[in-house]
Design an enzyme around this catalytic site. Sequence first.
Site, PDB file in Angstrom:
ATOM      1  N   TYR A 184       0.841  -1.201   0.000  1.00 28.50           N
ATOM      2  CA  TYR A 184       0.000   0.000   0.000  1.00 28.50           C
ATOM      3  C   TYR A 184       0.866   1.236   0.000  1.00 28.50           C
ATOM      4  O   TYR A 184       2.010   1.224   0.463  1.00 28.50           O
ATOM      5  CB  TYR A 184      -0.956  -0.001   1.204  1.00 28.50           C
ATOM      6  CG  TYR A 184      -0.292   0.195   2.550  1.00 28.50           C
ATOM      7  CD1 TYR A 184       0.144  -0.899   3.295  1.00 28.50           C
ATOM      8  CD2 TYR A 184      -0.097   1.474   3.072  1.00 28.50           C
ATOM      9  CE1 TYR A 184       0.742  -0.719   4.528  1.00 28.50           C
ATOM     10  CE2 TYR A 184       0.501   1.657   4.313  1.00 28.50           C
ATOM     11  CZ  TYR A 184       0.922   0.557   5.037  1.00 28.50           C
ATOM     12  OH  TYR A 184       1.524   0.734   6.264  1.00 28.50           O
ATOM     13  N   CYS A 185       0.333   2.322  -0.576  1.00 26.01           N
ATOM     14  CA  CYS A 185       1.013   3.609  -0.578  1.00 26.01           C
ATOM     15  C   CYS A 185      -0.066   4.684  -0.574  1.00 26.01           C
ATOM     16  O   CYS A 185      -1.248   4.379  -0.411  1.00 26.01           O
ATOM     17  CB  CYS A 185       1.953   3.739  -1.775  1.00 26.01           C
ATOM     18  SG  CYS A 185       1.111   3.606  -3.365  1.00 26.01           S
ATOM     19  N   THR A 186       0.306   5.929  -0.759  1.00 26.97           N
ATOM     20  CA  THR A 186      -0.657   7.020  -0.593  1.00 26.97           C
ATOM     21  C   THR A 186      -1.826   6.917  -1.571  1.00 26.97           C
ATOM     22  O   THR A 186      -2.982   6.852  -1.170  1.00 26.97           O
ATOM     23  CB  THR A 186       0.049   8.380  -0.769  1.00 26.97           C
ATOM     24  OG1 THR A 186       1.194   8.389   0.084  1.00 26.97           O
ATOM     25  CG2 THR A 186      -0.877   9.526  -0.402  1.00 26.97           C
ATOM     26  N   GLY A 188      -1.592   4.841  -4.654  1.00 30.46           N
ATOM     27  CA  GLY A 188      -1.560   3.618  -5.448  1.00 30.46           C
ATOM     28  C   GLY A 188      -0.458   3.522  -6.489  1.00 30.46           C
ATOM     29  O   GLY A 188      -0.141   2.433  -6.956  1.00 30.46           O
ATOM     30  N   ILE A 213      -4.038   4.314   0.237  1.00 27.35           N
ATOM     31  CA  ILE A 213      -4.631   4.635   1.542  1.00 27.35           C
ATOM     32  C   ILE A 213      -5.780   5.612   1.369  1.00 27.35           C
ATOM     33  O   ILE A 213      -6.789   5.539   2.068  1.00 27.35           O
ATOM     34  CB  ILE A 213      -3.555   5.253   2.464  1.00 27.35           C
ATOM     35  CG1 ILE A 213      -2.364   4.312   2.619  1.00 27.35           C
ATOM     36  CG2 ILE A 213      -4.147   5.602   3.825  1.00 27.35           C
ATOM     37  CD1 ILE A 213      -1.085   5.012   3.044  1.00 27.35           C
TER      38      ILE A 213
END
Length: 307
Positions: A184-186, A188, A213
Amino acid sequence: MATFRTVLFYAFAPVADPAAVRLWQRELAGRWNLTGRVIVAPHGINATLGGRVEDLKQYVKGTRQYPGFERLDVKWAAGTGEDFPRLSVKVRPELVAFGAPDAVRLGPDGIEGGGTRLDADGLDALVAERGGDVVMLDGRNAYEARIGRFRGAFVPDVTTSRDFLGEIEAGRWDHLKDRAVVTYCTGGVRCEVLSVLLKDRGFAEVYQMDGGIVRYVEARGASGLWDGSLYVFDGRGHVEAAGARSLGTCERCGASTARFENCADAGCRTERLVCEDCAAGTAEERCPTCVGERPTAWGAREDVGGR
Ligand SMILES: [Zn+2]
Ligand SMILES: [Zn+2]
């Protein structure tokens, strides 16, 4: 009164002439008085921009005219009109600087060979079914996870995206190879590539949080598997899910805070967590890393990674 917003989006699509697309994007974003950052690469576009909502809509509409950019998934967020100091439009070899441009293989629907996409329902179902077999892998820079992360996440010890490949190839994530890994990241974009890097290196079961997220917190607020604040790269610094409390603590007084500041040494890349009350005392100060001390709050970093 004007209403301001910020937008976050990316698309993986072949860009034959990045320099020309850069000029076009500069003109388009400039025409609508937007500020923020646009990266153009041979594999697509990645942008975070702020401005008036009507202007942003016109800009997004214009950007979608480019073949392959019509599938832009735009995430809208609150804005002030002063979220970014200026407009920067750059050509880079990669949308995210992993140092692995060859890992990106483009097909008709974007990047190929990445992890299975999960939305909020998909993630919650996977965790409910598989429990401790699921590893949430934080694809951001480690300091971002100090104020918020998925519960129980594995947070790699990385300062920039360039560090990821070294960590993987040094075998530091080998213990995750046979587990269900969810990156996961901010928003995508990092996971589109990171999940390919993992699969290419023998990770058996790889998922990625679709929309990052941002989308998960939109769907779940503070009631899901996400804890704390979301670090963002604009004037806001961080955003909170309704009812959530930051996981960060001030490295001076220990109070709860999500407020990062730069070290006074311009050459130092350390982001310090310092609360509003203590800020007056640290503005001119070099960080503990610079002066060779181990800051107390960083002691918590070991827990962050579950290592
Ligand atoms: Zn403090
Ligand atoms: Zn420093």
